[in-house]
Design an enzyme around this catalytic site. Structure first.
Site, short mmCIF file in Angstrom:
data_model
loop_
_atom_site.label_atom_id
_atom_site.label_comp_id
_atom_site.label_asym_id
_atom_site.label_seq_id
_atom_site.Cartn_x
_atom_site.Cartn_y
_atom_site.Cartn_z
CB SER A 62 -3.12 -4.83 3.28
OG SER A 62 -3.86 -4.53 4.44
CD GLU A 162 -3.68 -5.19 8.85
OE1 GLU A 162 -3.93 -4.09 9.36
OE2 GLU A 162 -3.33 -5.34 7.66
#
Length: 292
Positions: A62, A162
């Protein structure tokens, strides 16, 4: 003249000795750990540098949401997007089984959530659904890659979102950065060479409000220290391997000066607590160095 030369030699000797102490401290923290630990540190005002495994291309996880947010704000500056534009949230973009405080706030969806709110959830709370919503608005990861390339950011690659990383463990290794690259892009950002002043100030405030990873870079720093940061973590696979436990940050010192730090722990068989403790301990060692 001789006195001046001796003075500078003395100062250089003190700095070298302090750097050696820092290196020894960091080596003691990472010693015997079954993990690859990448470290890069840069003092913005004094030019101090420390690097360890800083050329290794390690998965970002992330941390790449910083780069994505920067690309979004570049589009905002160019008028291609607006932070006030409304985005509908529904089952098609609020995926289950992924980290998403945004979904928790809007479990039944919402017809009018601003891009600004989504960006803030994505950066400050590391929201995975928000991340993929922003990537879709940009037209995919290639836009982020092109933006970074155009700004001279090297040893950075983003290929997958993601959702794709959640489907295939190995995909995260295609979204990589070196810690040197992460540190360099933070410096460009701080210097206003990545975004306009308006967008730089905005993203800095969002990063200062980050609430994830409280057991990493900020854990041992004095309370209320300004730390603009972005975290990243992969969790473990079935074999007990951690792909990434990461954080990047710009830290403001009590004297008003600043330094950037990028810490990536990769391919670790240590516990999550041990991986985060390494980051926390290294962060504290660097803080102590700058405050001597």
């Amino acid at each position: 003249m001789k006195k001046i030369i001796l003075f500078f030699l003395l100062i250089s000797g003190v700095i070298f000795a302090q750097q050696s102490v820092l290196e020894q401290k960091i080596n003691s923290i990472t010693k015997d750990k079954n993990a690859t630990v990448g470290i890069s540190v840069l003092g913005f005002e004094n030019g101090f540098r420390f690097n360890k495994n800083s050329d290794k291309k390690l998965p970002m996880q992330s941390v790449f949401k910083f780069h994505i947010a920067a690309a979004v704000l570049d589009y905002v500056e160019k008028g291609k997007l607006s932070l006030d534009q409304k985005i509908a949230l529904n089952k098609s973009n609020l995926h289950e089984n992924t980290w998403s405080p945004l979904r928790e706030k809007y479990p039944n969806g919402n017809e009018g959530v601003t891009l600004g709110e989504i960006l803030e959830f994505t950066v400050a709370k590391s929201d995975n659904n928000g991340c993929d919503i922003m990537l879709k608005l940009l037209g995919g990861t290639k836009t982020v890659q092109n933006f970074m390339n155009s700004n001279g950011v090297k040893n950075f690659q983003i290929k997958f979102n993601e959702e794709e990383m959640h489907k295939d463990w190995n995909v995260q290794y295609e979204n990589y950065s070196t810690t040197q690259s992460a540190m360099d892009v933070l410096k460009k950002f701080y210097d206003g060479k990545l975004l306009s002043k308006k967008q730089t100030d905005y993203l800095m405030q969002v990063m200062l409000s980050t609430s994830t990873g409280m057991n990493k870079i900020v854990e041992q720093l004095p309370k209320n220290t300004p730390v603009a940061r972005k975290t990243g973590a992969s969790g473990k696979n079935d074999a007990g391997l951690t792909g990434a436990e990461n954080e990047i940050a710009i830290i403001t010192l009590p004297n008003g000066k600043h330094y950037a730090i990028a810490l990536f722990v990769s391919n670790s068989t240590e516990s999550d607590a041990t991986n985060c403790k390494m980051i926390s301990d290294i962060s504290k060692a660097v803080w102590d160095y700058f405050n001597k």
